[in-house]
Design a protein around this motif. Structure first.
Motif, PDB file in Angstrom:
ATOM      1  N   LEU A   1      -5.713  -2.935   6.503  1.00 46.66           N
ATOM      2  CA  LEU A   1      -4.322  -3.389   6.573  1.00 46.66           C
ATOM      3  C   LEU A   1      -3.420  -2.476   5.750  1.00 46.66           C
ATOM      4  O   LEU A   1      -2.323  -2.115   6.187  1.00 46.66           O
ATOM      5  CB  LEU A   1      -4.195  -4.831   6.069  1.00 46.66           C
ATOM      6  N   GLY A   2      -3.896  -2.082   4.559  1.00 47.12           N
ATOM      7  CA  GLY A   2      -3.117  -1.205   3.693  1.00 47.12           C
ATOM      8  C   GLY A   2      -2.776   0.109   4.372  1.00 47.12           C
ATOM      9  O   GLY A   2      -1.626   0.567   4.347  1.00 47.12           O
ATOM     10  N   GLN A   3      -3.773   0.712   5.010  1.00 46.78           N
ATOM     11  CA  GLN A   3      -3.547   1.995   5.688  1.00 46.78           C
ATOM     12  C   GLN A   3      -2.643   1.833   6.912  1.00 46.78           C
ATOM     13  O   GLN A   3      -1.840   2.705   7.219  1.00 46.78           O
ATOM     14  CB  GLN A   3      -4.894   2.615   6.081  1.00 46.78           C
ATOM     15  N   LEU A   4      -2.794   0.678   7.593  1.00 46.83           N
ATOM     16  CA  LEU A   4      -1.939   0.390   8.745  1.00 46.83           C
ATOM     17  C   LEU A   4      -0.475   0.271   8.313  1.00 46.83           C
ATOM     18  O   LEU A   4       0.421   0.858   8.924  1.00 46.83           O
ATOM     19  CB  LEU A   4      -2.397  -0.913   9.400  1.00 46.83           C
ATOM     20  N   LEU A   5      -0.245  -0.474   7.236  1.00 43.39           N
ATOM     21  CA  LEU A   5       1.114  -0.634   6.710  1.00 43.39           C
ATOM     22  C   LEU A   5       1.682   0.703   6.232  1.00 43.39           C
ATOM     23  O   LEU A   5       2.852   1.023   6.476  1.00 43.39           O
ATOM     24  CB  LEU A   5       1.123  -1.642   5.555  1.00 43.39           C
ATOM     25  N   GLN A   6       0.845   1.466   5.523  1.00 42.56           N
ATOM     26  CA  GLN A   6       1.274   2.774   5.017  1.00 42.56           C
ATOM     27  C   GLN A   6       1.692   3.691   6.167  1.00 42.56           C
ATOM     28  O   GLN A   6       2.755   4.325   6.118  1.00 42.56           O
ATOM     29  CB  GLN A   6       0.144   3.412   4.211  1.00 42.56           C
ATOM     30  N   THR A   7       0.864   3.744   7.222  1.00 34.87           N
ATOM     31  CA  THR A   7       1.157   4.605   8.373  1.00 34.87           C
ATOM     32  C   THR A   7       2.445   4.169   9.066  1.00 34.87           C
ATOM     33  O   THR A   7       3.298   4.992   9.408  1.00 34.87           O
ATOM     34  CB  THR A   7      -0.016   4.571   9.382  1.00 34.87           C
ATOM     35  N   TYR A   8       2.602   2.860   9.251  1.00 32.36           N
ATOM     36  CA  TYR A   8       3.794   2.339   9.926  1.00 32.36           C
ATOM     37  C   TYR A   8       5.057   2.658   9.131  1.00 32.36           C
ATOM     38  O   TYR A   8       6.047   3.171   9.681  1.00 32.36           O
ATOM     39  CB  TYR A   8       3.666   0.831  10.134  1.00 32.36           C
TER      40      TYR A   8
ATOM     41  N   LEU B   1       2.801   0.201  -2.560  1.00 34.48           N
ATOM     42  CA  LEU B   1       2.138  -0.836  -1.777  1.00 34.48           C
ATOM     43  C   LEU B   1       0.782  -1.156  -2.399  1.00 34.48           C
ATOM     44  O   LEU B   1      -0.068  -0.269  -2.535  1.00 34.48           O
ATOM     45  CB  LEU B   1       1.957  -0.355  -0.329  1.00 34.48           C
ATOM     46  N   ALA B   2       0.571  -2.401  -2.799  1.00 32.28           N
ATOM     47  CA  ALA B   2      -0.715  -2.838  -3.357  1.00 32.28           C
ATOM     48  C   ALA B   2      -1.354  -3.821  -2.392  1.00 32.28           C
ATOM     49  O   ALA B   2      -0.837  -4.914  -2.168  1.00 32.28           O
ATOM     50  CB  ALA B   2      -0.516  -3.490  -4.723  1.00 32.28           C
TER      51      ALA B   2
ATOM     52  N   GLU C   1       8.575   6.808   1.870  1.00 28.97           N
ATOM     53  CA  GLU C   1       7.444   7.369   1.116  1.00 28.97           C
ATOM     54  C   GLU C   1       6.616   6.178   0.646  1.00 28.97           C
ATOM     55  O   GLU C   1       7.158   5.250   0.041  1.00 28.97           O
ATOM     56  CB  GLU C   1       7.934   8.167  -0.093  1.00 28.97           C
ATOM     57  N   VAL C   2       5.302   6.191   0.914  1.00 34.39           N
ATOM     58  CA  VAL C   2       4.470   5.030   0.585  1.00 34.39           C
ATOM     59  C   VAL C   2       3.226   5.458  -0.184  1.00 34.39           C
ATOM     60  O   VAL C   2       2.462   6.306   0.271  1.00 34.39           O
ATOM     61  CB  VAL C   2       4.033   4.261   1.860  1.00 34.39           C
ATOM     62  N   SER C   3       3.040   4.856  -1.358  1.00 38.20           N
ATOM     63  CA  SER C   3       1.842   5.088  -2.169  1.00 38.20           C
ATOM     64  C   SER C   3       0.999   3.814  -2.126  1.00 38.20           C
ATOM     65  O   SER C   3       1.474   2.738  -2.482  1.00 38.20           O
ATOM     66  CB  SER C   3       2.236   5.424  -3.610  1.00 38.20           C
ATOM     67  N   LEU C   4      -0.260   3.940  -1.665  1.00 36.35           N
ATOM     68  CA  LEU C   4      -1.136   2.776  -1.488  1.00 36.35           C
ATOM     69  C   LEU C   4      -2.111   2.633  -2.656  1.00 36.35           C
ATOM     70  O   LEU C   4      -2.767   3.592  -3.048  1.00 36.35           O
ATOM     71  CB  LEU C   4      -1.917   2.918  -0.176  1.00 36.35           C
ATOM     72  N   ALA C   5      -2.190   1.423  -3.208  1.00 37.47           N
ATOM     73  CA  ALA C   5      -3.158   1.109  -4.270  1.00 37.47           C
ATOM     74  C   ALA C   5      -4.030  -0.046  -3.785  1.00 37.47           C
ATOM     75  O   ALA C   5      -3.530  -0.999  -3.192  1.00 37.47           O
ATOM     76  CB  ALA C   5      -2.427   0.715  -5.549  1.00 37.47           C
TER      77      ALA C   5
END
Length: 230
Positions: A16-23, A9-10, A30-34
């Motif tokens: 928003l990134g952390q919200l999407l990652q948590t959801y 996920l970029a 498995e979600v890796s946020l950049a």
């Protein structure tokens, strides 16, 4: 099984990134946020992902440029774009790059999940467990263990041989761009790294020669193509 899908996920909006990652994690992914495109590209080159979600407007490297770079080294990984704009031109550009879908902000989390699931069903995505063993012609290949099962022996690949072979297999019967591959594995597409890659390609050819239906072709001025005849 499908919930073991690994997502890159970029998104430069950290909240928003952390919200999407948590959801998405709550749904079993498995979600890796950049936080920008450059970081996302570096993560993509170091790790294995099954699915990409890219915001379009990002610093360092925008989502379109990121997708173009990734499409040079992986023609098949699903890419879903997120955008604050709903302009028709943006959507057309996204699809021309090879996007699988396009979601305009703001959106409901449930809609994002539905889009991901729809793409996965459409392409009949295999889970990481199912990908543990791959078949190249008559040769069994285990990327996680860097192993090729030949008739008389089990061949253990070096890290770079394994990275190269994985990229060739991912893009089987498609051209694998030379410069993009060098940047992905060696970090630089200079002359000396190019010579090194040619040596590794030669080694892979020698090993895969056991099956006469397998060929790694040179595509002049472009790169390589792994061809497996039926």
């Amino acid at each position: 099984m499908e919930n073991t899908i690994s997502i890159l996920l970029a998104e430069d909006d950290l909240n928003l990134g952390q919200l999407l990652q948590t959801y998405l994690r709550s749904k079993g992914f498995e979600v890796s946020l950049a936080q920008n495109g450059q970081i996302a590209f570096e993560k993509f080159n170091k790790n294995q992902y099954d699915f990409c979600i890219f915001d379009i407007m990002m610093p360092e490297m925008d989502g379109f440029t990121l997708a173009k770079e990734i499409r040079e080294i992986d023609k098949k990984i699903p890419i879903l774009f997120l955008s604050a704009k709903s302009m028709k031109e943006d959507k057309l550009e996204g699809f021309s790059i090879g996007a699988d879908d396009y979601l305009t902000k703001p959106f409901q989390m449930e809609e994002l999940l539905a889009r991901i699931n729809a793409i996965m069903r459409r392409i009949d995505m295999k889970t990481p467990e199912e990908k543990a063993e791959l078949q190249i012609g008559s040769i069994k290949y285990e990327p996680a263990f860097r192993m090729l099962h030949l008739k008389e022996e089990i061949k253990k690949l070096t890290t770079k041989e394994n990275q190269l072979l994985q990229m060739l297999v991912k893009n089987q019967n498609e051209i694998l761009d030379r410069q993009a591959t060098l940047r992905a594995i060696w970090g630089d597409d200079n002359y000396f790294n190019g010579r090194s890659m040619d040596v590794y390609i030669a080694k892979l050819r020698k090993v895969l020669r056991e099956d006469e239906n397998i060929e790694i072709m040179n595509v002049h001025g472009k790169g390589f193509k792994l061809v497996v005849k039926e």
